[in-house]
Design a protein around this motif. Structure first.
Motif, PDB file in Angstrom:
ATOM      1  N   ASP A   8       0.859  -1.186   0.000  1.00 28.74           N
ATOM      2  CA  ASP A   8       0.000   0.000   0.000  1.00 28.74           C
ATOM      3  C   ASP A   8       0.895   1.235   0.000  1.00 28.74           C
ATOM      4  O   ASP A   8       1.621   1.477   0.964  1.00 28.74           O
ATOM      5  CB  ASP A   8      -0.894  -0.019   1.240  1.00 28.74           C
ATOM      6  N   GLY A  13       3.923   7.374   3.659  1.00 22.64           N
ATOM      7  CA  GLY A  13       4.566   6.093   3.946  1.00 22.64           C
ATOM      8  C   GLY A  13       3.969   4.960   3.149  1.00 22.64           C
ATOM      9  O   GLY A  13       2.901   5.089   2.541  1.00 22.64           O
ATOM     10  N   MET A  14       4.694   3.843   3.139  1.00 25.88           N
ATOM     11  CA  MET A  14       4.235   2.627   2.476  1.00 25.88           C
ATOM     12  C   MET A  14       4.139   1.521   3.510  1.00 25.88           C
ATOM     13  O   MET A  14       5.020   1.391   4.373  1.00 25.88           O
ATOM     14  CB  MET A  14       5.218   2.212   1.375  1.00 25.88           C
ATOM     15  N   LYS A  15       3.093   0.728   3.414  1.00 25.50           N
ATOM     16  CA  LYS A  15       2.893  -0.413   4.288  1.00 25.50           C
ATOM     17  C   LYS A  15       2.844  -1.659   3.411  1.00 25.50           C
ATOM     18  O   LYS A  15       2.249  -1.631   2.333  1.00 25.50           O
ATOM     19  CB  LYS A  15       1.596  -0.266   5.068  1.00 25.50           C
ATOM     20  N   GLU A  28       5.365  -8.235   7.921  1.00 27.21           N
ATOM     21  CA  GLU A  28       4.939  -6.885   7.573  1.00 27.21           C
ATOM     22  C   GLU A  28       6.104  -5.920   7.698  1.00 27.21           C
ATOM     23  O   GLU A  28       7.031  -6.145   8.479  1.00 27.21           O
ATOM     24  CB  GLU A  28       3.746  -6.435   8.412  1.00 27.21           C
ATOM     25  N   ALA A  29       6.052  -4.859   6.905  1.00 30.10           N
ATOM     26  CA  ALA A  29       7.135  -3.874   6.876  1.00 30.10           C
ATOM     27  C   ALA A  29       6.574  -2.515   6.464  1.00 30.10           C
ATOM     28  O   ALA A  29       5.501  -2.437   5.861  1.00 30.10           O
ATOM     29  CB  ALA A  29       8.218  -4.310   5.892  1.00 30.10           C
ATOM     30  N   ARG A  30       7.327  -1.477   6.772  1.00 30.46           N
ATOM     31  CA  ARG A  30       6.967  -0.098   6.407  1.00 30.46           C
ATOM     32  C   ARG A  30       8.198   0.617   5.888  1.00 30.46           C
ATOM     33  O   ARG A  30       9.312   0.326   6.314  1.00 30.46           O
ATOM     34  CB  ARG A  30       6.422   0.666   7.611  1.00 30.46           C
ATOM     35  N   ARG A  31       7.960   1.573   5.002  1.00 28.09           N
ATOM     36  CA  ARG A  31       9.028   2.449   4.520  1.00 28.09           C
ATOM     37  C   ARG A  31       8.434   3.826   4.264  1.00 28.09           C
ATOM     38  O   ARG A  31       7.258   3.958   3.929  1.00 28.09           O
ATOM     39  CB  ARG A  31       9.618   1.948   3.199  1.00 28.09           C
ATOM     40  N   THR A  33       7.761   7.047   2.010  1.00 26.84           N
ATOM     41  CA  THR A  33       7.602   7.287   0.577  1.00 26.84           C
ATOM     42  C   THR A  33       8.644   8.292   0.087  1.00 26.84           C
ATOM     43  O   THR A  33       9.126   8.191  -1.037  1.00 26.84           O
ATOM     44  CB  THR A  33       6.180   7.797   0.272  1.00 26.84           C
TER      45      THR A  33
END
Length: 189
Positions: A8, A13-15, A28-31, A33
């Motif tokens: 997403d 941010g991106m999930k 699961e991870a996040r970064r 944008t």
């Protein structure tokens, strides 16, 4: 273990997740944008994130993902796999499905509008389950809605249904990323 990549992309941010065939959350991870770096850099970050998710799946689950689903903001042509326009990310006509498919080694990729995709999930699994009509609103860097009608999400005649964030609510308000002044998302997101 068979799994898919779910990604997403948001304006801030991106999930992401790796999800098993049974629907179990495997990883699961996040970064960030980092949209201030420009649209090409954002596309590069998306491609790198997807590739890292693929590599994680190979290393930890014994194989590559069997498919990927990617949700992005703005105007999306899901049929052609093109991210047509996103005011908050600054891109136009990005063939994201093809770019991701190549980067992921030919894995099938589905591209969708972030809020319509969220609305579809809410209609199938959440508060909208069983309702013949509902309205889902996503609030973040942008604002949009998804209109659920009899188990589907309405895209509208031109793919803009639910794009309520760019309704001008204060004509003398702040400038929006889309170029207008006083859009709802420039004031309330």
């Amino acid at each position: 273990m068979r799994h898919v990549i779910a990604l997403d992309v948001g304006g801030t941010g991106m999930k992401a997740a790796l999800v098993g065939a049974d629907g179990a959350l495997l990883y699961e991870a996040r970064r960030a944008t980092d949209r201030e770096r420009g649209p090409d850099a954002v596309v590069g970050t998306i491609l790198d994130f997807a590739a890292d998710l693929r590599a994680y799946g190979v290393e930890h689950f014994g194989g590559s993902a069997v498919a990927a689903g990617v949700a992005v903001p703005g105007i999306v042509d899901a049929e052609s796999g093109t991210a047509v326009y996103a005011a908050n990310l600054g891109w136009r006509d990005v063939p994201l499905r093809d770019l991701l498919g190549k980067r992921l080694g030919g894995v099938p990729v589905a591209l969708g509008h972030d809020v319509r995709t969220g609305g579809l999930a809410e209609g199938r699994l959440g508060a909208g389950k069983g309702a013949d009509r509902f309205f889902f609103v996503g609030l973040g860097t942008g604002i949009a809605g998804a209109i659920g009608i009899e188990g589907t999400i309405e895209a509208g005649a031109h793919g803009y249904a639910g794009e309520i964030g760019h309704v001008v609510v204060r004509p003398d308000g702040p400038e929006c990323g889309c170029g207008q002044r006083g859009c709802m998302e420039a004031i309330a997101s």
